[in-house]
Design a protein around this motif. Structure first.
Motif: not given
Length: 374
Positions: A169-175, A208-218, A292-302
């Motif tokens: 759901w993360l908006d990758p257009a936000i720079v 791809t840009a969504q993943l990149d944004r999540n990882r930039r925040i992380t 809770q929100w980091s795609i690479d670090e959160s333990h909660c992957a169902g």
């Protein structure tokens, strides 16, 4: 009969991750127990990381069908800004232990919506504990926690995990993380030049840009936490805002994974929900982001955690759900490593079955059938 349960909280350890001092001092978790007439030795517990399920729509129908039903809240009731998924696991463990002490012989967990990944994580750690700390390196150590296994799992209108769906759901257009109006038009879901419908090329670039944004925040979170480690005042965490958390292409393009859903989101039009303060995950802390929100670090992957479980698992999904899609249900179902499982569509079902009493009854029947002893 309805009883308010006062469940002792485990693992609080004086940590201030809940704003209310009264809640911290009480050291209680709250549950709403709906008792079946004549009593029951089976309890169905409906849970979510932060939603108030004390009045969940399934509780009374389950009790009417002969099983006791509990709407459980975690310590993060109504506020997930500092939520740690690992503490939510402790909270479920405290509730399951409490119910076992009350004499319940069978306990089933219903993970509704964001509860889906959480109940998978819980049962995984109850059966084969492996998580020794949060992604930030903090307690709790789930390998040393009291986490009684449950007897069955039900995934109800559930997605595979908060970090997974959040990234979708993360908006990758936000720079600019401080200015949601500075946007990259090449990955802007709401720029009509891009769709809908959206081309495969756009969607590849967008995901791809969504993943990149999540990882930039992380990466920024990790850098900021490293700086705080040297803070002389002992500050260990900071809050921040994440803009743009409702940019899922399936909200607008009904040709993607076509179902009976209406366009838009549970909060209204997607362009508004994307920036609305009350929609998903706009307010968080550094340590909560990692958990809770980091795609690479959160333990909660169902799916990962369901693959580590052994109990009967029922996956129910609504064909008109605007938030959790059939592919989410399929990923959960496929992950279950045994054959004592079922994937079932609730035809026409929306995310919360609001105004759909016939479908509520259908779901309640399915849950009761699933949890009854063989």
């Amino acid at each position: 009969m309805i009883e308010l349960l006062h469940i002792p909280m485990a693992g609080a350890a004086g940590q201030i991750d809940v704003y209310s001092g009264v809640s911290r001092m009480a050291g209680k978790l709250w549950g709403s127990l709906h008792r079946a007439e004549g009593g029951s030795k089976t309890a169905v517990v409906v849970v979510h990381p932060s939603s108030n399920f004390l009045g969940h729509y399934l509780l009374a129908p389950l009790a009417e069908r002969g099983v006791d039903a509990v709407g459980l809240t975690t310590r993060y009731l109504g506020n997930d800004s500092t939520l740690l998924m690992e503490n939510c696991v402790l909270d479920i463990g405290a509730a399951v232990a409490f119910l076992r002490e009350r004499g319940y012989e069978r306990i089933a967990l219903v993970g509704n919506s964001g509860g889906g990944g959480l109940v998978a994580l819980y049962q995984s750690q109850a059966e084969s504990p492996s998580v020794r700390h949060t992604p930030a390196g903090d307690p709790p150590d789930l390998t040393a926690a009291t986490l009684p296994p449950v007897d069955a799992l039900i995934e109800l209108m559930a997605h595979p995990g908060r970090a997974i769906v959040y990234t979708e759901w993360l908006d990758p257009a936000i720079v600019d993380e401080h200015d949601p109006w500075r946007r990259d038009p090449s990955v802007d879901l709401f720029d009509e030049r891009n769709g809908p419908p959206y081309t495969p090329e756009f969607l590849t670039r967008f995901r791809t840009a969504q993943l990149d944004r999540n990882r930039r925040i992380t990466a920024w979170v990790r850098e900021t936490l490293a700086g705080l480690a040297e803070n002389p005042a002992g500050v260990r965490d900071l809050p921040f805002v994440v803009h743009g958390t409702g940019a899922e292409p399936r909200f607008l393009d009904l040709t993607m994974e076509p179902t009976g859903r209406a366009p838009g989101t549970m909060w209204g039009p997607a362009a508004q929900a994307n920036l609305m303060p009350a929609s998903l995950g706009h307010h968080t802390s550094l340590r909560s982001w990692l958990s809770q929100w980091s795609i690479d670090e959160s333990h909660c992957a169902g799916p990962y955690h369901l693959a580590r479980t052994s109990v009967p698992t029922l996956v129910l999904y609504g064909t008109a759900d605007q938030a959790c899609f059939p592919s989410h249900a399929r990923s959960l179902f496929d992950a279950v490593p045994h054959e004592n499982k079922e994937l079932r569509a609730v035809e026409g079902g929306t995310h919360y079955l609001q105004g759909q009493p016939g479908l509520v009854a259908q779901v309640a029947d399915a849950v009761v059938d699933w949890v009854r002893p063989a």
